[in-house]
Scaffold this motif. Structure first.
Motif, PDB file in Angstrom:
ATOM      1  N   LEU A  96      19.866  -0.889   5.659  1.00 50.77           N
ATOM      2  CA  LEU A  96      18.666  -0.675   6.455  1.00 50.77           C
ATOM      3  C   LEU A  96      17.697  -1.835   6.271  1.00 50.77           C
ATOM      4  O   LEU A  96      17.134  -2.340   7.244  1.00 50.77           O
ATOM      5  CB  LEU A  96      17.992   0.651   6.091  1.00 50.77           C
ATOM      6  N   ASP A  97      17.497  -2.285   5.036  1.00 49.95           N
ATOM      7  CA  ASP A  97      16.613  -3.425   4.783  1.00 49.95           C
ATOM      8  C   ASP A  97      17.066  -4.663   5.558  1.00 49.95           C
ATOM      9  O   ASP A  97      16.240  -5.397   6.097  1.00 49.95           O
ATOM     10  CB  ASP A  97      16.572  -3.762   3.288  1.00 49.95           C
ATOM     11  N   LEU A 100      16.453  -3.826   9.511  1.00 51.26           N
ATOM     12  CA  LEU A 100      15.094  -3.505   9.943  1.00 51.26           C
ATOM     13  C   LEU A 100      14.208  -4.729   9.771  1.00 51.26           C
ATOM     14  O   LEU A 100      13.523  -4.892   8.762  1.00 51.26           O
ATOM     15  CB  LEU A 100      14.558  -2.314   9.132  1.00 51.26           C
ATOM     16  N   ILE A 120       6.387  -5.152  11.061  1.00 50.69           N
ATOM     17  CA  ILE A 120       6.684  -4.167  10.018  1.00 50.69           C
ATOM     18  C   ILE A 120       5.573  -4.299   8.989  1.00 50.69           C
ATOM     19  O   ILE A 120       5.389  -5.356   8.394  1.00 50.69           O
ATOM     20  CB  ILE A 120       8.065  -4.413   9.380  1.00 50.69           C
ATOM     21  N   ASP A 123       5.590   0.905   5.563  1.00 57.49           N
ATOM     22  CA  ASP A 123       6.547   1.843   6.143  1.00 57.49           C
ATOM     23  C   ASP A 123       6.383   1.999   7.650  1.00 57.49           C
ATOM     24  O   ASP A 123       7.128   2.738   8.287  1.00 57.49           O
ATOM     25  CB  ASP A 123       6.407   3.213   5.483  1.00 57.49           C
ATOM     26  N   ASN A 124       5.395   1.310   8.246  1.00 50.80           N
ATOM     27  CA  ASN A 124       5.149   1.393   9.683  1.00 50.80           C
ATOM     28  C   ASN A 124       5.914   0.308  10.424  1.00 50.80           C
ATOM     29  O   ASN A 124       5.824  -0.876  10.086  1.00 50.80           O
ATOM     30  CB  ASN A 124       3.656   1.255   9.984  1.00 50.80           C
ATOM     31  N   VAL A 125       6.658   0.729  11.444  1.00 44.20           N
ATOM     32  CA  VAL A 125       7.467  -0.189  12.250  1.00 44.20           C
ATOM     33  C   VAL A 125       6.930  -0.121  13.674  1.00 44.20           C
ATOM     34  O   VAL A 125       7.020   0.911  14.335  1.00 44.20           O
ATOM     35  CB  VAL A 125       8.958   0.212  12.211  1.00 44.20           C
ATOM     36  N   THR A 138       4.605   3.184  17.150  1.00 45.20           N
ATOM     37  CA  THR A 138       4.808   2.963  15.719  1.00 45.20           C
ATOM     38  C   THR A 138       5.608   4.129  15.156  1.00 45.20           C
ATOM     39  O   THR A 138       5.229   5.287  15.320  1.00 45.20           O
ATOM     40  CB  THR A 138       3.465   2.836  14.977  1.00 45.20           C
ATOM     41  N   ARG A 141       9.484   3.935   8.699  1.00 47.93           N
ATOM     42  CA  ARG A 141      10.747   3.377   8.210  1.00 47.93           C
ATOM     43  C   ARG A 141      11.802   4.475   8.045  1.00 47.93           C
ATOM     44  O   ARG A 141      12.963   4.283   8.343  1.00 47.93           O
ATOM     45  CB  ARG A 141      10.483   2.685   6.864  1.00 47.93           C
ATOM     46  N   GLU A 142      11.378   5.658   7.604  1.00 48.75           N
ATOM     47  CA  GLU A 142      12.308   6.762   7.371  1.00 48.75           C
ATOM     48  C   GLU A 142      12.932   7.285   8.670  1.00 48.75           C
ATOM     49  O   GLU A 142      13.868   8.067   8.642  1.00 48.75           O
ATOM     50  CB  GLU A 142      11.621   7.905   6.638  1.00 48.75           C
TER      51      GLU A 142
END
Length: 176
Positions: A96-97, A100, A120, A123-125, A138, A141-142
């Motif tokens: 994921l890292d 993302l 990013i 935790d906000n994308v 927005t 991340r989860e």
């Protein structure tokens, strides 16, 4: 705790003899190859028994359990099972890292294009919907996972639109 369905766990447990095992029931203590407790079955549904090791809750097929003198058994110890789950979770987090990143083009849960990641921040994308930088959303991340098909949001476009509609300010609000 998160559920983890892991192919590696199934492969490690494949040596367990498949028996008609009526001891695989909620509340049963599962032992490992050394006779030590691995965990407790917390639920059994649709051919899956969720085993709680105290660290992880792991769904395993009912046919993965053997029948021992004191109840259900599996072919790995608690430490081995927890280690396998930890390794799988670490691998998933690393994937994921890597996926993302700014510029990535995630799809939604139905494989439809979602847009382009603009930013990013923790935790906000922030995503430009359809690549339109004036139409942003927005997500956390989860809400993402890295799959064999690429970066995927765990939500559909319809779910995102519904959430956006609920959080939009009411028209004609105060001062209008």
């Amino acid at each position: 705790m998160k559920f983890a369905k892991l192919a590696i766990v199934a492969a490690a447990l494949a040596a367990t003899p498949a028996l008609a095992n009526d001891t695989v029931v909620a509340g049963a203590t599962v032992t490992g190859p050394e006779g030590n407790a691995v965990g407790t079955i917390v639920s059994v549904e649709n051919g899956q028994a969720v085993l709680d090791t105290g660290k992880h809750q792991v769904p395993l097929g009912v046919d993965m359990y053997g029948q021992g003198e004191t109840g259900p058994t599996i072919t790995v110890t608690k430490a081995q099972l927890d280690g396998m789950i930890d390794a799988q979770l670490a691998e998933a987090a690393a994937k994921l890292d890597a996926a993302l990143v700014v510029g990535a083009a995630p799809m939604d849960a139905e494989h439809a294009p979602l847009g382009t990641i603009l930013e990013i921040d923790g935790d906000n994308v922030v995503i430009a919907r359809g690549g339109d930088e004036t139409n942003k959303v927005t997500l956390l991340r989860e809400h993402f996972t890295a799959t064999d098909h690429g970066l995927m949001a765990l939500l559909t476009i319809a779910q995102i639109d519904a959430a956006m509609a609920q959080s939009a300010p009411a028209e004609g609000g105060a001062g209008q």
